[in-house]
Design an enzyme around this catalytic site. Sequence first.
Site, PDB file in Angstrom:
ATOM      1  N   SER A  45      51.912  34.521  50.486  1.00  0.00           N
ATOM      2  CA  SER A  45      50.516  34.611  50.954  1.00  0.00           C
ATOM      3  C   SER A  45      49.916  33.213  50.915  1.00  0.00           C
ATOM      4  CB  SER A  45      49.662  35.493  50.040  1.00  0.00           C
ATOM      5  OG  SER A  45      50.284  36.713  49.802  1.00  0.00           O
TER       6      SER A  45
ATOM      7  N   GLY B 256      59.767  35.323  43.548  1.00  0.00           N
ATOM      8  CA  GLY B 256      59.537  35.347  42.098  1.00  0.00           C
ATOM      9  C   GLY B 256      59.920  36.712  41.532  1.00  0.00           C
TER      10      GLY B 256
ATOM     11  N   ASP C 137      58.543  38.578  39.599  1.00  0.00           N
ATOM     12  CA  ASP C 137      57.424  39.472  39.268  1.00  0.00           C
ATOM     13  C   ASP C 137      57.408  40.735  40.122  1.00  0.00           C
ATOM     14  OD1 ASP C 137      56.845  37.496  41.291  1.00  0.00           O
ATOM     15  OD2 ASP C 137      54.835  38.337  41.409  1.00  0.00           O
TER      16      ASP C 137
ATOM     17  N   ASP D 144      11.313  55.666  52.493  1.00  0.00           N
ATOM     18  CA  ASP D 144      12.069  54.814  53.420  1.00  0.00           C
ATOM     19  C   ASP D 144      11.298  54.692  54.734  1.00  0.00           C
ATOM     20  OD1 ASP D 144      14.054  53.438  54.755  1.00  0.00           O
ATOM     21  OD2 ASP D 144      15.348  55.187  55.045  1.00  0.00           O
TER      22      ASP D 144
HETATM   23  C1  SPV Z   1      20.075  53.670  55.170  1.00  0.00           C
HETATM   24  O1  SPV Z   1      20.973  53.751  54.325  1.00  0.00           O
HETATM   25  O2  SPV Z   1      18.941  53.297  54.888  1.00  0.00           O
HETATM   26  C2  SPV Z   1      20.341  54.047  56.566  1.00  0.00           C
HETATM   27  C3  SPV Z   1      21.346  55.050  56.867  1.00  0.00           C
HETATM   28  O3  SPV Z   1      19.644  53.550  57.421  1.00  0.00           O
HETATM   29  S1  SPV Z   1      20.525  56.569  56.968  1.00  0.00           S
HETATM   30  O4  SPV Z   1      19.915  56.824  55.682  1.00  0.00           O
HETATM   31  O5  SPV Z   1      21.520  57.561  57.295  1.00  0.00           O
HETATM   32  O6  SPV Z   1      19.515  56.486  58.006  1.00  0.00           O
HETATM   33 MG    MG Z   2      17.899  52.691  56.717  1.00  0.00          MG
END
Ligand code: SPV
Ligand code: MG
Length: 432
Positions: free
Chosen positions: A12, A93, A95, A207
């Site tokens: 890697s 290696g 490991d 919200d």
């Molecule tokens: C949030 O997580 O605030 C989103 C997704 O906008 S939802 O709640 O599904 O609208």
């Molecule tokens: Mg949202």
Amino acid sequence: MNKKKRVYVGLSADILHEGHIKILKTAAQLGDVTVGLLTDRAISTYKKFPILDYKQRAIVLKSLKYVKNIYPQDTLDYTKNLKIFKPDFLVHGDDWKKGIQKKTRSSAIKTLKKWGGKLVEPKYTKNISSSLIKKKILEIGTTPDARRTKLKRLIYSKDLVRIIESHNSLTGLIIEKLNINKNEKYFEFDGMWSSSLTDSAVRGKPDNQSVDYSTRILGLNEILDVTTKPIIFDADNGGRIEHIPYLIKSLDRAGISAAVIEDKVGLKKNSLFSDQSKVKQDSIGNFCKKIDKATKSKISDDFLIVARIESLILEKGIKDALKRAEAYSKAGADAILIHSKEKKPTEIFNFARKFKNSKYYKPMVAVPSTYSATREKDLIKEGFKIVIYANHLLRAAYPAMLGVAKDILRNQRSLESESKIVPIKEIINLIK
Ligand code: SPV
Ligand code: MG
């Protein structure tokens, strides 16, 4: 010493250290060394995503005197490349005799046998490994540039980029550090979702954009302080078009990887509310102007603008969603989030089947909050590139806190709650 012998070394080499040099030196003493350089995709199947991308790692290795050729190895398994090169020696290696690579070793031995190739296993160099160095790097932190670009790299190299909600530094740390091995595969969360819902809920507010962007970005800064993984920011509808450049530039500058902007107007209401009757969707023309503005406001090319379509939430149907997806894509969106609050993924899968074949296709994002029975493998099959578990850590924390608070009230002491809470020592050790 026969310089004609073919020697193969799978690496890697994200952070080149003395252990690698020891292996390559041993290999070069046996013949001409081809390094099978693991691609970002191959690495992501068994350990942390590399800091340096394939090209950067190849440049470093190519300049070493022990290395003759470099060839991409796109799986952890060596079979395909061993069959191409038919090396006399495979050097690795010792490991890999244990742990996640054990099976890879057995199949390499079996393949080598076909032409009498030999496995040479220098003793693993103790106290040095990329994973150890990476742990130290995490302690130092990351740069906004390195963090921001990671999301784009993940989209290109993983089948599905796995994102989960982070509403504070503690959840950020869980996401940063947690990984598991299952069926010889490595699993971790690739990044964080800064959710408007959980960012509001932890502040005791609805919200509906009561919590403004500045407050949310202040919270993000605390997460940025202690993590290195990419962050996708839920920007609601982006606010007024005149304000979009300032929002995008703030996020971009901080090292956030993407902003998701939804095509709703007016007072914001969470999409998972069953009553969406007063919620309005933006016109296609207007929203395209926002996307265009957001795209032109980016400072970095790696910052992604994700257009979120609410047609299915508002029951406007797949045809409307598709029309919007194509328009938003044409307007410059880097990815499309198709949201749904159905219990089954049928409608988003129907959308995906059509959009996958559109000439305006862009990577698709799913948020399986309500259709939670849907497995990641099915999202991959339908062409989704990002999955966002949008609120799960807060939903986990709330009932746990509430339960213990109730128990203490009931018992008038905390002894009965001890089995439900971690010892203080664990919390102290979590954050050192
Ligand atoms: C949030 O997580 O605030 C989103 C997704 O906008 S939802 O709640 O599904 O609208
Ligand atoms: Mg949202």
